[in-house]
Design an enzyme around this catalytic site. Sequence first.
Site, PDB file in Angstrom:
ATOM      1  N   ASP A   1       0.867  -1.171   0.000  1.00 35.15           N
ATOM      2  CA  ASP A   1       0.000   0.000   0.000  1.00 35.15           C
ATOM      3  C   ASP A   1       0.911   1.231   0.000  1.00 35.15           C
ATOM      4  O   ASP A   1       2.141   1.130   0.140  1.00 35.15           O
ATOM      5  CB  ASP A   1      -0.949  -0.026   1.216  1.00 35.15           C
ATOM      6  CG  ASP A   1      -2.150   0.862   0.995  1.00 35.15           C
ATOM      7  OD1 ASP A   1      -3.170   0.662   1.669  1.00 35.15           O
ATOM      8  OD2 ASP A   1      -2.085   1.758   0.122  1.00 35.15           O
TER       9      ASP A   1
HETATM   10  C1  GLC Z   1      -4.206   4.429  -0.184  1.00 37.91           C
HETATM   11  C2  GLC Z   1      -5.133   3.298   0.240  1.00 37.91           C
HETATM   12  C3  GLC Z   1      -5.280   2.215  -0.778  1.00 37.91           C
HETATM   13  C4  GLC Z   1      -5.160   2.832  -2.162  1.00 37.91           C
HETATM   14  C5  GLC Z   1      -3.722   3.278  -2.311  1.00 37.91           C
HETATM   15  C6  GLC Z   1      -3.461   3.940  -3.667  1.00 37.91           C
HETATM   16  O1  GLC Z   1      -3.452   4.847   0.911  1.00 37.91           O
HETATM   17  O2  GLC Z   1      -4.847   2.672   1.496  1.00 37.91           O
HETATM   18  O3  GLC Z   1      -6.559   1.600  -0.555  1.00 37.91           O
HETATM   19  O4  GLC Z   1      -5.495   1.886  -3.154  1.00 37.91           O
HETATM   20  O5  GLC Z   1      -3.328   4.189  -1.282  1.00 37.91           O
HETATM   21  O6  GLC Z   1      -4.202   5.105  -3.767  1.00 37.91           O
END
Ligand code: GLC
Length: 705
Positions: free
Chosen positions: A262
Amino acid sequence: MEQTALKQLASRLSLEEKVGQLVQVTPDFFGNQGEITGPLRQGADQQKLYQIGSVLGTHRAQEVQQIQETYLANSRHKIPLLFMADVIHGYETIFPIPLALASSFDSELIQKVARSSAVEATKEGIHVTFSPMADYVKDPRWGRVLESNGEDVRLSTELTKAYVRGYQGNDLKDETSLAACVKHFIGYGAAEGGRDYNTVDLSDIELYQNYLPAFEGAISEGVRLVMTSFNSIHGVPVTANKTLIQTVLRGKLGFEGILISDWAAIAELKDHRVAENSREAAKKAFEASVDIDMMTDCYSQELADLVEETESMEALDAAVWRVLQLKNELGLFENPYRGMKTTVDKKELNEVAYEAATRSAVLLKNEQVLPLKKEERILVVGTKATSTDVLGAWSWIGDCHAAVSLAEGMKKEFPHLTILSVAEETVEWSAIEEAARQADKVVIAVGETSEEAGEAASRTDLRLREIEQTLIDRVFKHNTNSILLTFSGRPLVLTEVEPKVKAIISAWFLGSQTGSVLSALLSGAQNFSGHLPMSYPRSVGQLPYSYQEMSTGRPKTSENADQKYISRYLDEENGPLYAFGHGLSYSQFTYSALELSAKQLQKNGQLTLSVTIKNDSKQAGYALPQIYFQDEFTEVIRPKRELLAWQQVNLQPGEKQMVQFVIEPDDLAYVHSNLRRTTDPGAFRLFLGTSAVDILSETKITFVG
Ligand code: GLC
């Protein structure tokens, strides 16, 4: 590209170029604006820019075109970039938030919404969506319940599978197909205190029983990517949790696709204090087989040396191969600009958005005050009466200014309409009270802004704002025919206001078609069919809460409520204000008793449950018969009642239909102390309900085993 050619290409990459394929940055590194969805840390440095493997967060095709052209012109091997985005509930045409869509209990609808999202997103050059979110949730203080499928593992698993089918279609070479990335692996929804990014501590039985199945479902549907979650499991952040990933995700679940961190999660291992520096963070993540580093410089700065130092070129080649394979499967080598020439039927997308919104709103209470009549004098009043902030979080490039507000939608259907917006600084209570006196009925529109739910939006108090509670009180003094309509990304606590209104509608965030749909539902032109995928608690003091209350040693029952030593609160009931599965309709349905094809379920056998449902009203509508079960005696504690099956049944006025549910032994299985999901021989109670608490009939079967 042929596999041999792809292997030859992979073999020509330098160590640095291999590492580059595992690095993902936002479009601003290429001088484009993009969607920033996390804290900005150092991404890849500029001189390595033309070696990176993917970009996240572009908005329009021309950005993708410009970045891809620049990149290919400057890269040595001309390996096209992957473009990824958070297409969570639509791209530009916005559908209801996932928690609202889950209220439909309809996998086919979810698949249709995902397909529609994919068509629009691929047109804008997107190849991968960071969806479905498969987190199991029991705590609406956590703002990300907005993105979930709710508190039941079977419902969440079926809907998660439907998203993957809708996004990926039958062939990723189809330029309207999006590769799906199921997230967040794993346990993120159990953040202590419902506070986002907080610690998680789960037993293995709970992890296997309730958190894994939706991921297993996504993997069974061929999901191409998995995203690691920010939280720790067993004391180790998932992004560095080699045991969990190797044993469970890659081992037990057999996932062979791309594992992406993430946002900044690899660098954040330093904040977890399980890594002293970026090198240690990169080492731990890579050893856990995290393939792509989203938005940090850990891999780009450290991984090449690490691979040499630890002689792990084979692992690096395997990670790079997974990335190249996906690019090849998407046809990017043949067409780096895939999707951009496809056609999008916006009219059709809006029709899907309208249908989805209609199926997602939930009628929680109705004491003969709905539907509204066209000749009635209606007052629409509240903080959300004229608001177009109805798309909800994660609505990508959806333009809320183009969305239809409640008031705008109602203007078309109700000729005698008075509209009063309410804001802290301008409220005029005397005008509101006078308008309430003059009206036949009052629609009170209140609730969350899209900033108050979703990521990094945890709340400790789920009641309505002070001004909204005051509004309800003041209207109640002058007109008791009021309808409370709440916009939210989560269940709210409505216990105090519930007695002061005659109807309650959960409108969640319904997307681009909100106003038109709500107006049609209020007038009866459309019928409600939504049911709660997540309980509405009576108080935040009850949280975390799920309808799947486990058996305990001192249960509160209808017989012992006056006793002291039982599991109860002194100041609140145990149960929810509105239960999982609850949802009213304008239609009235009658249900026959449950009938069984047999009383015994044989090993490798099946039996059929039948129920006949009749629509006794003059309005067509969906009935949602729900089958719950209880395994009477178990090796480890199990819920008093858990959902086994459901089906949305559309019935015309007067129509009668028999609905059948086929039950097999595996359907009744649970995770035992040995972490195996098996079914015990013995007695099972089966319930037919219209919610987890509204039980119409019960029967019993025995699994012979
Ligand atoms: C964010 C979220 C995740 C998302 C990623 C890209 O922090 O936790 O769900 O897909 O970053 O935007």
